[in-house]
Scaffold this motif. Sequence first.
Motif, PDB file in Angstrom:
ATOM      1  N   PRO A   8       0.942  -1.240   0.032  1.00  0.00           N
ATOM      2  CA  PRO A   8      -0.054   0.047  -0.097  1.00  0.00           C
ATOM      3  C   PRO A   8       0.914   1.534   0.161  1.00  0.00           C
ATOM      4  O   PRO A   8       2.156   1.288   0.337  1.00  0.00           O
ATOM      5  N   PRO A   9       0.396   2.219  -0.347  1.00  0.00           N
ATOM      6  CA  PRO A   9       1.077   3.591  -0.291  1.00  0.00           C
ATOM      7  C   PRO A   9       1.608   3.823   1.150  1.00  0.00           C
ATOM      8  O   PRO A   9       0.918   3.190   2.159  1.00  0.00           O
ATOM      9  N   ALA A  10       2.516   4.490   1.313  1.00  0.00           N
ATOM     10  CA  ALA A  10       3.029   4.933   2.681  1.00  0.00           C
ATOM     11  C   ALA A  10       2.153   5.338   3.678  1.00  0.00           C
ATOM     12  O   ALA A  10       1.971   5.002   4.971  1.00  0.00           O
ATOM     13  N   TYR A  11       1.330   6.299   3.353  1.00  0.00           N
ATOM     14  CA  TYR A  11       0.313   6.824   4.394  1.00  0.00           C
ATOM     15  C   TYR A  11      -0.657   5.757   4.898  1.00  0.00           C
ATOM     16  O   TYR A  11      -1.056   6.018   6.137  1.00  0.00           O
ATOM     17  N   VAL A  12      -0.950   4.704   4.068  1.00  0.00           N
ATOM     18  CA  VAL A  12      -1.697   3.584   4.453  1.00  0.00           C
ATOM     19  C   VAL A  12      -0.872   2.538   5.178  1.00  0.00           C
ATOM     20  O   VAL A  12      -1.456   2.338   6.398  1.00  0.00           O
ATOM     21  N   GLY A  13       0.160   2.210   4.905  1.00  0.00           N
ATOM     22  CA  GLY A  13       1.268   1.266   5.434  1.00  0.00           C
ATOM     23  C   GLY A  13       1.568   1.823   7.000  1.00  0.00           C
ATOM     24  O   GLY A  13       1.697   0.884   7.704  1.00  0.00           O
ATOM     25  N   ASN A  14       1.815   3.110   6.972  1.00  0.00           N
ATOM     26  CA  ASN A  14       2.288   3.605   8.221  1.00  0.00           C
ATOM     27  C   ASN A  14       1.145   3.807   9.433  1.00  0.00           C
ATOM     28  O   ASN A  14       1.373   3.139  10.530  1.00  0.00           O
ATOM     29  N   ILE A  15      -0.077   3.778   8.815  1.00  0.00           N
ATOM     30  CA  ILE A  15      -1.325   3.668   9.784  1.00  0.00           C
ATOM     31  C   ILE A  15      -1.225   2.219  10.214  1.00  0.00           C
ATOM     32  O   ILE A  15      -1.580   1.994  11.492  1.00  0.00           O
ATOM     33  N   GLY A  16      -1.455   1.472   9.183  1.00  0.00           N
ATOM     34  CA  GLY A  16      -1.439  -0.045   9.652  1.00  0.00           C
ATOM     35  C   GLY A  16      -0.440  -0.510  10.443  1.00  0.00           C
ATOM     36  O   GLY A  16      -0.677  -1.358  11.368  1.00  0.00           O
ATOM     37  N   ARG A  17       0.856  -0.207  10.315  1.00  0.00           N
ATOM     38  CA  ARG A  17       1.841  -0.667  11.017  1.00  0.00           C
ATOM     39  C   ARG A  17       1.666   0.052  12.442  1.00  0.00           C
ATOM     40  O   ARG A  17       2.004  -0.720  13.676  1.00  0.00           O
ATOM     41  N   ASN A  18       1.266   1.285  12.568  1.00  0.00           N
ATOM     42  CA  ASN A  18       1.187   1.732  13.923  1.00  0.00           C
ATOM     43  C   ASN A  18      -0.141   0.989  14.435  1.00  0.00           C
ATOM     44  O   ASN A  18      -0.086   0.681  15.828  1.00  0.00           O
ATOM     45  N   PHE A  19      -1.023   0.722  13.871  1.00  0.00           N
ATOM     46  CA  PHE A  19      -2.182  -0.002  14.580  1.00  0.00           C
ATOM     47  C   PHE A  19      -1.598  -1.208  15.042  1.00  0.00           C
ATOM     48  O   PHE A  19      -1.851  -1.698  16.227  1.00  0.00           O
ATOM     49  N   VAL A  20      -0.832  -1.978  14.567  1.00  0.00           N
ATOM     50  CA  VAL A  20      -0.184  -3.474  14.926  1.00  0.00           C
ATOM     51  C   VAL A  20       0.705  -2.875  16.154  1.00  0.00           C
ATOM     52  O   VAL A  20       0.604  -3.766  17.182  1.00  0.00           O
ATOM     53  N   ASN A  21       1.472  -1.874  16.167  1.00  0.00           N
ATOM     54  CA  ASN A  21       2.335  -1.383  17.511  1.00  0.00           C
ATOM     55  C   ASN A  21       1.214  -1.282  18.443  1.00  0.00           C
ATOM     56  O   ASN A  21       1.638  -1.703  19.441  1.00  0.00           O
ATOM     57  N   LEU A  22       0.183  -0.569  18.400  1.00  0.00           N
ATOM     58  CA  LEU A  22      -0.775  -0.556  19.443  1.00  0.00           C
ATOM     59  C   LEU A  22      -1.300  -1.740  20.184  1.00  0.00           C
ATOM     60  O   LEU A  22      -1.965  -1.669  21.024  1.00  0.00           O
ATOM     61  N   LEU A  23      -1.078  -2.988  19.329  1.00  0.00           N
ATOM     62  CA  LEU A  23      -1.632  -4.031  19.756  1.00  0.00           C
ATOM     63  C   LEU A  23      -0.507  -4.962  20.383  1.00  0.00           C
ATOM     64  O   LEU A  23      -0.721  -6.201  20.750  1.00  0.00           O
ATOM     65  N   GLU A  24       0.686  -4.633  20.282  1.00  0.00           N
ATOM     66  CA  GLU A  24       1.686  -5.141  20.688  1.00  0.00           C
ATOM     67  C   GLU A  24       2.265  -4.885  22.264  1.00  0.00           C
ATOM     68  O   GLU A  24       1.847  -5.506  23.170  1.00  0.00           O
TER      69      GLU A  24
END
Length: 136
Positions: A48-64
């Motif tokens: 995905p574009p960076a702006y989508v990927g960064n939000i997705g990775r941040n969401f994962v970080n908030l679950l770790e």
Amino acid sequence: MPSILVAATALAGLTLFVYFLLTVVGVIANAKGELSKEYSLTKAGAPPPAYVGNIGRNFVNLLELPVLFYALVAFHLASSIAVSPTQLMLAWAFVALRYLHTLVHITANPLGLRFLLHRASAVVLVVMWVNFALGL
């Protein structure tokens, strides 16, 4: 509501906000043709574009890492160990650092600052667990 539970609720609110932001941004990226159907279905293919990927990775970080924070809050509430003013201050510091990490991660995303905020929140969490283990 115990104050430490308010801090946990604030962090859960951030996690839910990022989840809904990811949903909205993903729908928009999909509508603009910036997100492939294959990636949406299988996480394979063009990223995905960076702006989508960064939000997705941040969401994962908030679950770790925050899982350990939520567990600590639950242990505090279930035990006879009172939440000290220091522990409460550390809880809010952890939450504030996670909010800052999210803000950095989903905007300009400078790696050094993002790394510093993430590691600082981890150090705060370790100190909280040590305090809990020592009954402080």
